[in-house]
Design a protein around this motif. Structure first.
Motif, PDB file in Angstrom:
ATOM      1  N   TYR A 150      -3.770  -6.622 -11.057  1.00 22.81           N
ATOM      2  CA  TYR A 150      -4.016  -7.740  -9.757  1.00 22.81           C
ATOM      3  C   TYR A 150      -1.892  -7.495  -9.397  1.00 22.81           C
ATOM      4  O   TYR A 150      -2.536  -7.389  -8.156  1.00 22.81           O
ATOM      5  N   ASP A 151      -1.367  -7.159  -9.930  1.00 25.52           N
ATOM      6  CA  ASP A 151      -0.118  -6.659  -9.031  1.00 25.52           C
ATOM      7  C   ASP A 151      -0.547  -5.756  -7.585  1.00 25.52           C
ATOM      8  O   ASP A 151      -0.282  -5.455  -6.355  1.00 25.52           O
ATOM      9  N   GLN A 152      -0.995  -4.383  -8.336  1.00 31.77           N
ATOM     10  CA  GLN A 152      -1.064  -3.753  -7.997  1.00 31.77           C
ATOM     11  C   GLN A 152      -2.260  -3.521  -6.884  1.00 31.77           C
ATOM     12  O   GLN A 152      -2.214  -2.920  -5.337  1.00 31.77           O
ATOM     13  N   GLY A 153      -2.887  -4.562  -7.086  1.00 33.77           N
ATOM     14  CA  GLY A 153      -4.342  -4.788  -5.497  1.00 33.77           C
ATOM     15  C   GLY A 153      -3.625  -5.235  -4.766  1.00 33.77           C
ATOM     16  O   GLY A 153      -3.565  -5.274  -3.156  1.00 33.77           O
ATOM     17  N   LYS A 154      -2.866  -6.049  -4.377  1.00 31.76           N
ATOM     18  CA  LYS A 154      -1.958  -7.018  -3.386  1.00 31.76           C
ATOM     19  C   LYS A 154      -0.945  -6.360  -2.815  1.00 31.76           C
ATOM     20  O   LYS A 154      -0.025  -6.694  -1.258  1.00 31.76           O
ATOM     21  N   LYS A 155      -0.093  -4.579  -3.616  1.00 24.61           N
ATOM     22  CA  LYS A 155       0.317  -4.277  -2.400  1.00 24.61           C
ATOM     23  C   LYS A 155       0.025  -4.031  -1.768  1.00 24.61           C
ATOM     24  O   LYS A 155      -1.496  -3.275  -1.688  1.00 24.61           O
ATOM     25  N   LYS A 156       0.215  -3.257  -0.314  1.00 23.96           N
ATOM     26  CA  LYS A 156      -0.484  -2.904   0.971  1.00 23.96           C
ATOM     27  C   LYS A 156      -0.129  -1.052   0.854  1.00 23.96           C
ATOM     28  O   LYS A 156       1.185  -0.976   0.487  1.00 23.96           O
ATOM     29  N   LYS A 157      -0.300   0.076   0.269  1.00 25.61           N
ATOM     30  CA  LYS A 157      -0.503   1.467   0.355  1.00 25.61           C
ATOM     31  C   LYS A 157      -0.671   2.285   1.175  1.00 25.61           C
ATOM     32  O   LYS A 157      -1.897   1.482   2.096  1.00 25.61           O
ATOM     33  N   ASP A 158      -0.227   3.117   1.603  1.00 27.35           N
ATOM     34  CA  ASP A 158      -0.980   4.199   3.354  1.00 27.35           C
ATOM     35  C   ASP A 158      -2.049   5.218   1.742  1.00 27.35           C
ATOM     36  O   ASP A 158      -1.882   5.095   1.271  1.00 27.35           O
ATOM     37  N   PRO A 159      -3.093   5.107   2.489  1.00 26.75           N
ATOM     38  CA  PRO A 159      -4.570   5.719   1.816  1.00 26.75           C
ATOM     39  C   PRO A 159      -4.276   6.974   2.027  1.00 26.75           C
ATOM     40  O   PRO A 159      -4.477   7.626   0.529  1.00 26.75           O
TER      41      PRO A 159
END
Length: 79
Positions: free
Chosen positions: A28-37
């Motif tokens: 869940y916490d990883q899904g909330k992070k915004k990452k560069d594709p």
């Protein structure tokens, strides 16, 4: 003697429940992070390359080890 399975099953259930809780929380916490594709794709490709390289190296080691054992035992090889 009859209490041992109860204690061990209860302990196992607590450990698994705790592990599931933290696994779900981490995802869940990883899904909330915004990452560069693009950065994520590079990381996946780099990790895939490492896995392939390790697999090929281990395959070579197992093959050479097998060849050595076959020669040591005296079996005939077809080459």
């Amino acid at each position: 003697m009859d209490w041992i399975p109860i204690v061990l099953v209860t302990f196992k259930a607590l450990v698994l429940a705790t592990g599931m809780f933290y696994a779900i929380k981490w995802h869940y916490d990883q899904g909330k992070k915004k990452k560069d594709p693009a950065a994520e794709q590079r990381a996946v490709l780099r990790a895939s390359g490492k896995v392939i390289a390790i697999f090929l190296l281990l395959l070579l080691v197992v093959g050479l080890g097998t060849y050595y054992v076959v020669k040591m035992v005296g079996l005939e090889t077809v080459m």
